[in-house]
Design an enzyme around this catalytic site. Structure first.
Site, PDB file in Angstrom:
ATOM      1  N   TRP A  62       0.829  -1.208   0.000  1.00  0.00           N
ATOM      2  CA  TRP A  62       0.000   0.000   0.000  1.00  0.00           C
ATOM      3  C   TRP A  62       0.856   1.248   0.000  1.00  0.00           C
ATOM      4  O   TRP A  62       0.373   2.353  -0.264  1.00  0.00           O
ATOM      5  CB  TRP A  62      -0.984  -0.007   1.180  1.00  0.00           C
ATOM      6  CG  TRP A  62      -0.356   0.155   2.558  1.00  0.00           C
ATOM      7  CD1 TRP A  62       0.805  -0.377   2.990  1.00  0.00           C
ATOM      8  CD2 TRP A  62      -0.888   0.911   3.646  1.00  0.00           C
ATOM      9  NE1 TRP A  62       1.046  -0.027   4.292  1.00  0.00           N
ATOM     10  CE2 TRP A  62       0.021   0.767   4.727  1.00  0.00           C
ATOM     11  CE3 TRP A  62      -2.019   1.687   3.832  1.00  0.00           C
ATOM     12  CZ2 TRP A  62      -0.181   1.387   5.967  1.00  0.00           C
ATOM     13  CZ3 TRP A  62      -2.227   2.282   5.071  1.00  0.00           C
ATOM     14  CH2 TRP A  62      -1.314   2.139   6.127  1.00  0.00           C
ATOM     15  N   ASP A  63       2.133   1.086   0.281  1.00  0.00           N
ATOM     16  CA  ASP A  63       3.074   2.192   0.236  1.00  0.00           C
ATOM     17  C   ASP A  63       2.899   3.003  -1.046  1.00  0.00           C
ATOM     18  O   ASP A  63       2.925   4.235  -1.040  1.00  0.00           O
ATOM     19  CB  ASP A  63       4.526   1.666   0.282  1.00  0.00           C
ATOM     20  CG  ASP A  63       4.808   0.839   1.520  1.00  0.00           C
ATOM     21  OD1 ASP A  63       3.918   0.077   1.942  1.00  0.00           O
ATOM     22  OD2 ASP A  63       5.922   0.948   2.065  1.00  0.00           O
ATOM     23  N   GLU A 118       1.130  -2.885  12.845  1.00  0.00           N
ATOM     24  CA  GLU A 118       1.421  -4.323  12.745  1.00  0.00           C
ATOM     25  C   GLU A 118       1.982  -4.918  14.034  1.00  0.00           C
ATOM     26  O   GLU A 118       2.344  -6.092  14.058  1.00  0.00           O
ATOM     27  CB  GLU A 118       2.371  -4.573  11.570  1.00  0.00           C
ATOM     28  CG  GLU A 118       1.698  -4.269  10.235  1.00  0.00           C
ATOM     29  CD  GLU A 118       2.652  -4.351   9.050  1.00  0.00           C
ATOM     30  OE1 GLU A 118       3.865  -4.192   9.269  1.00  0.00           O
ATOM     31  OE2 GLU A 118       2.175  -4.562   7.921  1.00  0.00           O
ATOM     32  N   LYS A 146       3.224   0.330  16.203  1.00  0.00           N
ATOM     33  CA  LYS A 146       4.349   0.380  15.278  1.00  0.00           C
ATOM     34  C   LYS A 146       4.255   1.626  14.400  1.00  0.00           C
ATOM     35  O   LYS A 146       5.272   2.177  13.975  1.00  0.00           O
ATOM     36  CB  LYS A 146       4.333  -0.881  14.406  1.00  0.00           C
ATOM     37  CG  LYS A 146       5.480  -1.018  13.433  1.00  0.00           C
ATOM     38  CD  LYS A 146       5.361  -2.326  12.642  1.00  0.00           C
ATOM     39  CE  LYS A 146       6.398  -2.404  11.542  1.00  0.00           C
ATOM     40  NZ  LYS A 146       6.106  -3.509  10.617  1.00  0.00           N
ATOM     41  N   GLN A 147       3.020   2.063  14.128  1.00  0.00           N
ATOM     42  CA  GLN A 147       2.820   3.187  13.218  1.00  0.00           C
ATOM     43  C   GLN A 147       1.390   3.686  13.382  1.00  0.00           C
ATOM     44  O   GLN A 147       0.572   2.999  13.973  1.00  0.00           O
ATOM     45  CB  GLN A 147       3.056   2.736  11.781  1.00  0.00           C
ATOM     46  CG  GLN A 147       2.024   1.715  11.280  1.00  0.00           C
ATOM     47  CD  GLN A 147       2.601   0.861  10.182  1.00  0.00           C
ATOM     48  OE1 GLN A 147       3.167  -0.184  10.467  1.00  0.00           O
ATOM     49  NE2 GLN A 147       2.484   1.321   8.960  1.00  0.00           N
TER      50      GLN A 147
END
Lengths: 978, 978
Positions: free
Chosen positions: B581-582, B721, B833-834
């Site tokens: 998806w980046d 994640e 994580k994000q």
């Protein structure tokens, strides 16, 4: 690949002159003798033998035996000798033809064969004048024709070119070993004349005392007889079958214990798997832990024929043949090939890995231009672009182990390469040397290429002409050092690997191919003297047995005790070079009884890896030493925790964690070695420590079941790997009992005879009275599921409650039961991958009566996956069947073991030779059919030969003494029960 | 590696003659004009411009403009023109020196600089006589000195050799573009004189209108200013740091969307990781499924200096520098190196991958012999011994993807190679061409090696002399065909890859380096015109932003819509070339707003991989299309099910099975593209089908909770994640809701404007009324854990019950929380994580008010692993912080994103550039600091610049119209809330 026809018959005969056609050898002797007498040098008829087929200059050197002479003096002496000789031969007449020569020449003429005389002599014309042979021969090659003397092939190649016959269709008749060697170098058929001992080192095809009575049919018959006698020593591939190439790569492996080289083609093909595996050259690899790094390829040879690259996938194959000569450890390929542009060549490749000088390999390639003239280029390289196959799916994606460190071409005919493995940092150097014979001149140039340095030789071939190239490659391993010194260190320090490899290969080039080849063959002769098994009446079995022994002989480490024999030998990538119980239980008996010093190497490998075995135990929370299920460099466990299934998924592999019986297998192997050899020093210095410290492991591993008042071992895998996580496996528990008995016995022996060593071990291994008491207790009270009323062992707790498998319902089956049903499902059945209880009865046979063996055989044998289970099974079943007198069953199981690779019975020979099965085949012969037992009274034999076997012969060593066994069917009572 | 000093300053100045020192250009014009008039050819002063710095022969050709003349006529005309010219220049005097020349020459003399004149003219001596310059100059190179004319470097190199100054210390002053190009080819500094447009294609270092008033200090200042202006366009490596080489390999990648080539050294070093990754060139690999196969290396160049191999690990590095010129997509390395035997050379390497001709790459290498004379050999190869790194521990054991199929050397200056990937069977050909300039003669020969065919050039270098070698390599991909035809098929059929590659490389050699380089630079100029972001006042940020955009520009596919941008671009092996998806969420906005045709390529990649996406859904038992978490050739899931941990064990990776939000991310990307571009045709033909069929997936995937009367999605991974197998992830569920809304909206739009397409899709995708009703029901009743009273989203069901992590207790921390605590343990904590909820608020920003954003920011931002979590986080945090007016936070997060690779903030830049972060950096500028929002009324801006930024400029395209944004700090209200 295209059409392949049979090879044409012999079309030309090339005679040596002196000693073959005439006795001018006598005149030579007389002339040399007169010269020697004048010079006061002793010279006898016996010494004259060394001058056969040798140049005049070389003859003089031999005669002078080191006496210093000036060049002028030498010239004068040769001239003088020649003068005397000329005088003598001027009086020759046809009457001087040796008996049989005249009629043979007439026969050859009548049969339409071409005839040439090839002699180093410069007086041949005078001799032929006198003998009046000019109208009987088609060509003469003599001392004026070529530059190089025998054993170089040039003289014979020159003759063949004159006759227009390719070497493969020429027969050379020679009375000198150097002449036979020259003919062999030329790739010709050979008939030696004279006493056999004269040719002991040169291996001519056929031998006759002289040509007297040797009609052409008789010669052909002698060649035919010789071929028939060689056949059981050969594995022959008569045509190129692309589908079989993978199997043949493993089957046609050559080696010498230091390295093994698979039977791939020099010119490479997409999808081939070339490998030279040097034992002990480990590098790390994902999941698998470590593997033998495929060494830079010494075979690499590109052949460019008038601009066209030799490639069997293009053009037409007019004739093809490969022969593995197991007697001499040589692989020969012959090809007659027509290029896409229509040029036809005959090629003959010969390769061997010196059994005399382990790091040295040799490749010979003869090229004949059959129907064209043009430039030929040979590019010989040391190719470091080699790879190891991947261990996961898709396996085509190969692994690279090498960093190139350096390379060079110190001379136009030599090249070296140095490389280092990426993780382990092992350094390897290789050096190559190339020389071309048979043609007047070749131009050599460096191929300066970091990944595959080499040498190119370019030369012109006339139509019918043959060139013979010789490539030597030497390997040298080193631990460190990255540069290549121009000179060895003056202080005599350790040579760097590249220098060492280069020095060895240049020394080899100096000594010459024939001399090194003779030393190689002599080493093989020595090996077969002690190891061969002769079977009369069954060529299939004879060849197969030799093939299995050959594979063990090329795999066994000879000059080191730091490595062992991998489960797939050095012939393939299966199991990655790892060592299993296969060596200890299946292979060591062969060596213990034939070459005990080699068995000792294999056992010392276990001793040297004790530190790793101790770490295995410590890391799992146990004491003592726990040998790994898969062993590599240092005894730490290297079983991959995951193995790929055909669909690409990963299955958990538990063997490295719970297949414990390996620890007793090692103990059993060294105990057996001790019993066979009586090598007390080994037992005192090494064996006892292994036996005792592995026993310490058992003491810490068994579990005491207080309720039942017994010791148990739960959560193991026994020999039958279809069942994982089982409890109280009969094999494991009973072998632990045996192991502890032997440990106690060994300690008693040490105390009695080597008290200091006993004390040292007691202290170091902490063999306290409490520990020894525990061992005695375990030995007495470990649970073994044996029913004395029925005589039946239960393989493990609960085995008898498992379902019976309907084997028939799975047919036709092409893979193991475990792959058909799945790992979990298979565990539900009484289905064995390989003998387990029967394995126990094989190892501890004397402890059980025949009824016990028979009862358990009848129960377990039908429940075993003989065709697709473990390859370790058939040999053991064969051996036990023979003990039970079930000779037909025995022979069937025996063939399943003996042919597993030759016939690729399990479809995985491509991955390497089944070494355990090979060792089992020897045991079938000796412990099965010959019925040998080792008891307190020594060796006993109760032979029963398979129906077709007329005679069985082999040699053993028992406690230092040779034992010759020669069994003839007609002398054995016809015992054929059941 | 040894000592590295600074580069010495300019020591010599080389003047062109005509137009620089004197106006003899005027005399030339007069002479040509007279000739033209006599021949009746129109010729004007404007047309004369094209003759600047061009040879007499070439000038005549330009003048004749294709008129046919015989050789004799041409010779006569050149002689006539020369006669006229000679007459004119015979009258020159020092007064004819151009203004400023006399004083500049005096200054140079006083400052101790050497001076030369280098001109193609053959009348230079006459001119210099008249100008009386002989005592002011040290050397003359003229039309008699060398064979090759400008733009070949020979004339300047000849001058430098005479002066004894290496090219790196020479400044060339030229008034012609061809002269500037020749000086650049020679590796010299350049000062152009004249109007800027004259040099538009040749990029001189500095420019002055003339030498009038150009004192030496002023020239140095102009060069200095020019260097300062270039600096924000450059990534410069001032010394060789072995520890940083891995990072630099990725940072100094060059590329053109077709391929990316890492910044490794031509001569290779142990442990380097050279890679040329061609997008779409997939091959299978264990566990990972598929990866980009490292293509045969076009950089391979061995340099042998008088027998010594150039190798920075030996000898001494006297000076060193690498410069990535991002403006022109060129990497330059300069080295001054002393060999172990004491020979000193200066080397200048220049490489680029043509942005104008994607399969073409160019390498230039200049070699100057500083203190010796001797033979130099350059070996240029196409090296197929390249490898891919392994994906498991130990990773040093590399993977091999290629089978060589063929190679050849059609001419002594060219070579080709054909190879095929082992599993996918993709065929690739490459061809190389080598030419050496600057020296009178070079000998070329074939390097005939199957694994690395190439070309060797040998030549003599005198002391002080410089040779410049040019290597072109062209790649061509093909699907089949194994042979190399001697000629292309006469029937005009498809060319085979080797022929195609060879034809391209030979055409390149024919067109010449300067011409191709100019085309390459022009393509870059065009790209930057639309994509550049200018920041004044913050060189660090300026360079970093350009660096991130540069990396996206060299990675984006330009000529195909069958591939996308891998998560690590084409700059490393991380994630094996897979697409995440980046691309859709982080990168596509940049292209949608700047180069919409490139964004369209990336979206069409998703469209073309719909069949694989449908198979993913079908195999998992769902309907519609389910895009893979990791995408490669065909849209099937390629996430590795296992990933190695540092200890070599394998951890289960669930993303490919349950990180579902990718499906909405793709929909979001194409929806945004549509909004920005208004590309209705795309939406009708491609976008709608993707949007609708991914919606079909959601309809089959959501679960109805009858008890709660709501739709739920359990067992997923959200953007964060660190938490696997969670239920009702707010991001996932809310995006599904958004996705279904857009799907229904799109269908309405299609029905309204493209009824036939609507009907076709309704039928093919089975968009039944029941299905559409279900979508509406889901959209209304899907569970989203949002508390309207607090404004807080719960990341997933149960997140608020997790423990708070004591982040401080983990410091100093060097790795992700997941690696510190373990995968299972990490799940126990509220540790992200994000961004996850914040990611939702970023994507659906306009739907939520600032309070909601602030509340969730305050909750989640402190709970996120900013330093070692996902590299996707910082850019998003920066953007949101800017929206919240938290400018200091925004700038800090922004730098963490912008410098992630330049400063290797996560220690894994070696594995490749963080492409998502690069895209996020652009969004930070435009959507963050410039405060752009896309609403119903179009684009709005609410800019807030970081403190040091004085000005921010960029260009957008919105619905086909260019939008210029130019923000000046002084004009913005100083909004600095907390």
């Amino acid at each position: 690949m295209a059409q392949q026809n049979a090879w044409p018959a012999i079309a030309a005969v090339v005679f040596d002159l002196d000693g073959v056609l005439t006795d001018s050898a006598e005149q030579h002797f007389q002339a040399w003798k007169r010269l020697a007498d004048e010079e006061g040098i002793p010279f006898t008829r016996a010494e004259n033998e060394a001058l056969r087929g040798v140049s005049r200059r070389k003859s003089l050197e031999i005669l002078l035996a080191g006496r210093p002479v000036t060049e002028a003096q030498a010239e004068e002496m040769m001239a003088r000798k020649n003068r005397y000789y000329q005088e003598l031969i001027r009086h020759l007449t046809p009457a001087n033809l040796l008996p049989g020569v005249a009629s043979l020449l007439a026969e050859l003429r009548a049969a339409g064969l071409k005839v040439a005389v090839a002699t180093v002599s410069r007086n041949a014309r005078t001799v032929l004048d006198g003998l009046q042979l000019w109208d009987r021969i088609d060509a003469l090659s003599d001392g004026y024709s070529v530059g190089r003397s025998k054993p170089a092939p040039d003289l014979f190649l020159h003759a063949a070119a004159q006759l227009g016959a390719p070497p493969s269709q020429c027969l050379v008749i020679e009375d000198a070993a150097a002449g036979i060697e020259a003919a062999q170098a030329a790739g010709m058929h050979t008939l030696a004349l004279g006493p056999a001992q004269r040719f002991a080192g040169s291996a001519p095809e056929a031998l006759l005392p002289s040509l007297e009575g040797a009609s052409w049919p008789r010669i052909l018959a002698a060649l035919d007889d010789a071929a028939r006698a060689r056949a059981p020593w050969q594995v022959r591939e008569a045509s190129l079958e692309p589908a079989a190439l993978g199997r043949q790569e493993a089957v046609l492996t050559i080696g010498n214990g230091y390295l093994g080289t698979r039977g791939t083609f020099e010119e490479r093909y997409p999808g081939d798997q070339p490998a030279t595996l040097i034992n002990g050259l480990w590098d790390a690899v994902p999941i698998i832990h470590t593997e033998l790094a495929n060494a830079p390829d010494w075979l690499a040879l590109e052949i460019i024929i008038a601009g066209e690259r030799f490639n069997l996938q293009q053009g037409r194959i007019l004739a093809y043949e490969r022969t593995l000569d197991m007697r001499h450890g040589v692989l020969v390929r012959r090809v007659r090939w027509q290029s896409p542009q229509g040029r036809t060549v005959e090629l003959r490749f010969e390769r061997w890995a010196s059994m005399d000088d382990p790091g040295l390999t040799a490749l010979r390639c003869g090229v004949t231009a059959l129907d064209f003239a043009g430039e030929v280029e040979l590019r010989a390289a040391i190719d470091a672009t080699v790879e190891n196959p991947n261990n996961l799916v898709p396996s085509e994606i190969a692994l690279k182990h090498w960093w190139p460190l350096g390379h060079g071409n110190p001379t136009p005919q030599s090249a070296w390469l140095q490389a280092r493995t990426r993780v382990s940092g092992a350094e390897l150097a290789a050096a190559a040397h190339l020389e071309v014979q048979g043609i007047p001149e070749a131009t050599y140039s460096a191929r300066d290429y970091a990944h595959a340095p080499g040498i190119a030789a370019r030369f012109q071939l006339q139509q019918g002409q043959t060139a013979v190239a010789t490539k030597f490659v030497a390997y040298a391993c080193g631990a460190s050092g990255t540069g290549f010194p121009a000179r060895p260190s003056a202080t005599g320090g350790l040579e760097s690997p590249p220098y060492s490899a280069l020095a060895r290969v240049e020394s080899a080039a100096g000594r010459g191919y024939e001399s090194l080849f003779a030393a190689h063959r002599a080493a093989w002769h020595d090996l077969w003297q002690s190891c061969d098994v002769e079977i009369e009446g069954d060529e299939l079995a004879q060849r197969a047995v030799r093939f299995n022994l050959y594979q063990l002989l090329i795999a066994v480490p000879r000059h080191t005790d730091r490595v062992s024999i991998p489960a797939k030998t050095l012939s393939g990538f299966g199991y990655r070079g790892h060592v299993f119980w296969d060596t200890d239980i299946f292979i060591i008996p062969f060596f213990a009884y034939t070459r005990p010093e080699l068995a000792r190497n294999l056992l010392l490998y276990r001793y040297h890896t004790l530190p790793g075995a101790r770490e295995n135990a410590r890391r799992a929370g146990y004491q003592g030493a726990w040998f790994p299920w898969e062993s590599a460099a240092d005894g730490r466990e290297t079983t991959p925790p995951w193995v790929p299934l055909p669909d690409g998924s990963l299955a958990r592999c538990w063997c490295g964690e719970i297949e414990l019986h390996i620890n007793s297998d090692v103990a059993y192997a060294l105990w057996r070695y001790w019993q066979v050899t009586g090598d007390d020093a080994f037992m005192r210095d090494y064996g006892a420590e292994v036996l005792l410290d592995t026993a310490v492991f058992w003491g810490s591993r068994v579990e005491y079941n207080a309720t039942a008042g017994r010791y148990e071992i739960s959560n193991v895998i026994g020999p039958d790997e279809y069942h994982e996580h089982v409890n109280n496996n009969a094999f494991t528990n009973r072998m632990v009992q045996w192991h502890l008995e032997r440990a106690l016995e060994t300690l008693d022996w040490l105390r009695a005879y080597h008290a200091a060593r006993a004390a040292e071990l007691e202290q170091r291994l902490r063999l306290t009275p409490e520990r020894l008491a525990l061992w005695r207790d375990i030995q007495q009270r470990i649970y073994i599921a044996y029913d004395p009323t029925t005589g039946l062992f239960e393989q493990f707790a609960g085995f008898f409650e498992l379902e019976d498998l309907d084997w028939q319902a799975l047919e036709p089956r092409t893979k193991p039961v475990q792959l058909v049903l799945g790992i979990a499902e298979t565990q539900r059945y009484q289905a064995l991958k390989q003998p387990d209880v029967l394995m126990l009865l094989y190892l501890l046979g004397p402890a059980y009566d025949e009824r016990t063996l028979r009862v358990n055989w009848q129960y377990y044998e039908p429940r075993t996956d003989h065709t697709h289970g473990s390859s370790l099974g058939p040999a053991i079943h064969a051996l036990l069947a023979a003990r039970l007198g079930l000779l037909d069953d025995a022979y069937q199981h025996f063939l399943r073991a003996a042919l597993v690779d030759l016939d690729d019975l399990r479809g995985n020979t491509r991955d390497g030779i089944h070494a355990a099965s090979a060792g089992g085949v020897w045991q079938d012969i000796v412990l099965g059919f010959a019925g040998m037992q080792l008891g307190p009274e020594g060796l006993t034999f109760a032979p029963q030969l398979p129906e077709r076997w007329q005679r069985l012969r082999f040699t053993l060593r028992y406690r230092g003494q040779p034992v010759e066994i020669d069994l003839r069917a007609e002398e054995l009572a016809p015992i054929r029960p059941s």
